[in-house]
Write a protein that holds these residues in place. Structure first.
Motif, short mmCIF file in Angstrom:
data_model
loop_
_atom_site.label_atom_id
_atom_site.label_comp_id
_atom_site.label_asym_id
_atom_site.label_seq_id
_atom_site.Cartn_x
_atom_site.Cartn_y
_atom_site.Cartn_z
N ASP A 1 49.06 44.17 35.02
CA ASP A 1 48.18 43.22 35.70
C ASP A 1 47.15 43.95 36.56
O ASP A 1 46.00 43.50 36.69
CB ASP A 1 49.01 42.28 36.58
CG ASP A 1 49.81 41.28 35.75
OD1 ASP A 1 49.46 41.07 34.57
OD2 ASP A 1 50.78 40.72 36.29
N GLY A 2 47.54 45.08 37.14
CA GLY A 2 46.59 45.86 37.93
C GLY A 2 45.45 46.39 37.10
O GLY A 2 44.29 46.38 37.52
N GLN B 1 44.34 45.02 34.36
CA GLN B 1 43.49 43.87 34.04
C GLN B 1 42.55 43.55 35.20
O GLN B 1 41.38 43.21 34.98
CB GLN B 1 44.35 42.65 33.70
CG GLN B 1 43.54 41.50 33.11
CD GLN B 1 42.86 41.88 31.82
OE1 GLN B 1 43.52 42.32 30.86
NE2 GLN B 1 41.54 41.75 31.77
N THR B 2 43.05 43.66 36.42
CA THR B 2 42.19 43.43 37.59
C THR B 2 41.06 44.44 37.62
O THR B 2 39.89 44.09 37.90
CB THR B 2 43.02 43.52 38.87
OG1 THR B 2 44.02 42.48 38.87
CG2 THR B 2 42.14 43.37 40.11
N ASP C 1 42.42 52.52 46.65
CA ASP C 1 43.03 51.21 46.88
C ASP C 1 42.79 50.72 48.30
O ASP C 1 43.40 49.73 48.72
CB ASP C 1 44.53 51.27 46.58
CG ASP C 1 45.27 52.31 47.43
OD1 ASP C 1 44.63 52.96 48.29
OD2 ASP C 1 46.49 52.48 47.24
N ASP D 1 38.49 43.54 35.06
CA ASP D 1 37.74 42.33 35.40
C ASP D 1 36.74 42.53 36.54
O ASP D 1 35.76 41.80 36.64
CB ASP D 1 38.71 41.21 35.79
CG ASP D 1 39.55 40.72 34.62
OD1 ASP D 1 39.15 40.97 33.46
OD2 ASP D 1 40.61 40.10 34.86
N THR D 2 36.99 43.51 37.39
CA THR D 2 36.18 43.64 38.62
C THR D 2 35.43 44.95 38.74
O THR D 2 34.67 45.14 39.70
CB THR D 2 37.09 43.49 39.85
OG1 THR D 2 38.06 44.55 39.87
CG2 THR D 2 37.81 42.15 39.83
N SER D 3 35.61 45.87 37.81
CA SER D 3 35.05 47.22 37.96
C SER D 3 33.52 47.21 38.10
O SER D 3 32.82 46.45 37.43
CB SER D 3 35.43 48.08 36.75
OG SER D 3 34.83 49.36 36.84
N PRO E 1 43.84 47.99 42.71
CA PRO E 1 44.78 47.22 43.53
C PRO E 1 45.69 48.13 44.35
O PRO E 1 46.08 49.21 43.90
CB PRO E 1 45.57 46.41 42.50
CG PRO E 1 44.65 46.30 41.33
CD PRO E 1 43.90 47.60 41.30
N ASP F 1 53.88 46.18 38.02
CA ASP F 1 52.58 45.62 38.39
C ASP F 1 51.40 46.30 37.70
O ASP F 1 50.26 45.86 37.84
CB ASP F 1 52.39 45.71 39.91
CG ASP F 1 53.42 44.88 40.67
OD1 ASP F 1 53.86 43.86 40.11
OD2 ASP F 1 53.77 45.25 41.81
#
Length: 600
Positions: free
Chosen positions: A435-436, A438-439, A541, A442-444, A557, A432
């Motif tokens: 993808d984590g 990338q999250t 997290d 995208d959201t930082s 995440p 994971d």
């Protein structure tokens, strides 16, 4: 550190001056404080300037130097003598018959310098390098031909070096290597040499890596590698699997930001073919069944040392005694290392001088050695008994980013392989992570955190267990590219001294992931900080209640401690980047630093 580029070829196809300047541009990431070139079709023309490459390019404007087919270039990172025009490379003999560039340190330069001075040589610089062209000239005057004079001069040197030389009126480059990187590029219309592939990747992807003690002779038609006795060495031509576009900025303002955003793909490449989700297993085909009896020893420097700490901690948690050592402090004579030892050398470039020395000492002691590196064909890859590539792809920014994440992943897999324990939990965590990341990207909200604390007096970073090396790495990144004071601590150590330095202008970045005992204890340490008025930035997290004590939260995440440590690091990289961006720092080329540290 210093960068070398050389080219010899057909003038109607490529102009040597253009190739050299482009090559030097491709080596800027290594760190430097002056640059220069030497062209040698007829008489040798040397041009060099203190400062960035642009200063040299400006000095060359209007000069009629085009049309040469052979030349060498250099970016210098000062060791002997301050940055200046006179100390910049290339250096020549008194009559301008030979020009030399050099990466490394000539340890016996002082007695050589005194010997040459006694013979009437006047030196024009403070460098150790200048003894080389004068030695070559002395052997020429003794009646030797150019190649023999070059070989005899190299034979007088002690220390580390990659050296390239050109002679007036000859379309040939002579080169030699000892404990400093040197790679040859084979082109269709000429040949290249450099300290690293990015210098000539635009022109060719076919390379030969020169080993210690070897010499290379390049002409427009041929490339010959020989040993110290002049015997031809059988070489292997390798193909570089990335191109010039991979080493570009791809529209990002800085290489560092691009490489931070490349981490999802870099991690997927690191894990490819090694992590089997269906069988919940990890297979490292590069590594056979290794046998050893003592503790596993990791040797590394800088960011790679933090990765080594991370890997050693994982091994310890799986029942295998392990210890990380700073390579610059490691000596086999003082460590329990021998035939029963396993020594893991972690180095992004595969050329780090301190790490290579430690690896060589471990080899000499009979230990089984593993190189964990990013660069195929590097010294570490060739000299270790086994090699585990992290597969991060080209990393140009001086401050390591994606290579650290890939080292974390690679060492996690190595820990599973060495401990021979169930890998199910690790497979789930690593699966994971891309993808984590990338999250996170995208959201930082790291940019907002940077805006809030760009004027802080100092920055503290804390964590426990796998998060402790991440805290150290977060502090190192901030130091490297912002020039601000930052320190990382094991969270429990704050109260044993560093807490005295906490003020309302000292933000504390606390890495807290999971909900185990370590996370809960770190929350307690954060309460101590918060009670003393320091602003708190929680990297979490959300599995604890740390948010209630934090002024800002950087989310990752939810997952276990292992994945959380990799994800949290990405948030801290972004904070460092945006603080440096707001302070208008030279992000990709921070002052005084080099990408590949090839001197001790």
């Amino acid at each position: 550190m210093c960068g070398i580029i050389g080219y010899v070829g057909e003038t109607e196809e490529h102009d040597a001056l253009d190739v050299l300047l482009e090559g030097l541009s491709g080596l800027e990431y290594r760190g430097y404080d002056s640059a220069g070139i030497a062209l040698a079709n007829g008489s040798i023309a040397v041009r060099k300037k203190e400062g960035e490459l642009s200063a040299l390019e400006s000095a060359l404007e209007g000069e009629a130097l085009a049309g040469d087919a052979v030349g060498i270039g250099h970016t210098r990172w000062s060791t002997h003598g301050p940055p200046s025009d006179r100390n910049a490379h290339p250096h020549t003999d008194a009559d301008g018959r030979v020009a030399v560039v050099h990466n490394g340190i000539i340890e016996n330069y002082q007695p050589l310098r005194e010997e040459l001075a006694d013979g009437g040589v006047t030196f024009e610089s403070d460098t150790d390098t200048e003894v080389v062209p004068h030695l070559i000239a002395a052997f020429l005057e003794a009646g030797l031909d150019r190649e023999d004079a070059f070989r005899r001069a190299i034979g007088r040197l002690e220390g580390s070096y990659a050296i390239a030389a050109v002679f007036e009126g000859e379309e040939t480059i002579y080169a030699a290597r000892n404990e400093s990187p040197l790679v040859l590029g084979l082109g269709d219309d000429g040949h290249y040499l450099a300290s690293d592939v990015p210098a000539f990747i635009r022109y060719t992807d076919r390379v030969i890596y020169v080993d210690d003690g070897e010499f290379a002779t390049l002409t427009p038609e041929t490339v010959t590698v020989t040993d110290a006795d002049g015997r031809v060495v059988e070489t292997t031509v390798e193909t570089i699997e990335w191109d010039a576009e991979d080493a570009g900025k791809s529209g990002y303002d800085h290489y560092m930001l691009k490489e931070i955003h490349e981490q999802p793909s870099a991690l997927r490449e690191c894990l490819r073919g090694r992590v089997n989700e269906l069988e919940r297993s990890i297979t490292l085909e590069e590594l056979p069944a290794l046998e050893w009896e003592g503790p596993v020893q990791f040797v590394a420097c800088g960011t790679s040392y933090h990765a080594a700490m991370f890997g050693a901690g994982l091994l310890e948690s799986r029942g295998v005694p392990a210890r990380p050592y700073l390579a610059s402090e490691y000596t086999a004579a003082e460590r329990p290392v021998g035939p029963d030892s396993l020594v893991v050398a972690v180095t992004q470039s595969g050329e780090t001088a301190d790490t290579m020395r430690a690896l060589r000492e471990a080899n000499a002691a009979g230990a089984t050695t593993v190189g964990v590196t990013n660069v195929v064909g590097s010294s570490a890859a060739r000299e270790a008994d086994h090699v585990l590539y992290i597969r991060a792809g080209p990393e140009i920014g001086v401050a390591a980013t994606k290579s650290f994440a890939s080292q974390q992943a690679a060492l996690t897999m190595l820990a599973c392989a060495l401990s021979e324990t169930d890998a199910g939990d690790v497979v789930r965590a690593l699966r994971d992570v891309p993808d984590g990341i990338q999250t996170v990207l995208d959201t930082s909200t790291a940019r907002e955190v940077a805006e809030a604390y760009e004027d802080a007096d100092a920055y503290f970073f804390i964590g426990r267990g796998p998060q402790y090396p991440v805290a150290l790495e977060g502090a190192l990144k901030l130091k490297e590219i912002t020039y601000k004071h930052a320190e990382g601590f094991a969270a429990g150590e704050l109260k044993h001294g560093p807490l005295a330095l906490v003020t309302d202008n000292t933000p504390v970045f606390a890495v807290v992931v999971g909900d185990g005992e370590r996370a809960r204890k770190t929350v307690g340490n954060v309460k101590e900080v918060e009670a003393r008025g320091a602003p708190v930035v929680a990297v979490t997290d959300g599995q604890t209640d740390i948010e209630r004590y934090a002024d800002h939260v950087l989310e990752v995440p939810a997952g276990d401690e292992l994945a959380g440590a990799i994800l949290a690091n990405v948030q801290l990289q972004l904070v460092s980047y945006w603080v440096a961006h707001r302070l208008d720092r030279s992000i990709d080329k921070p002052r005084n630093l080099a990408k590949s540290v090839t001197v001790e």
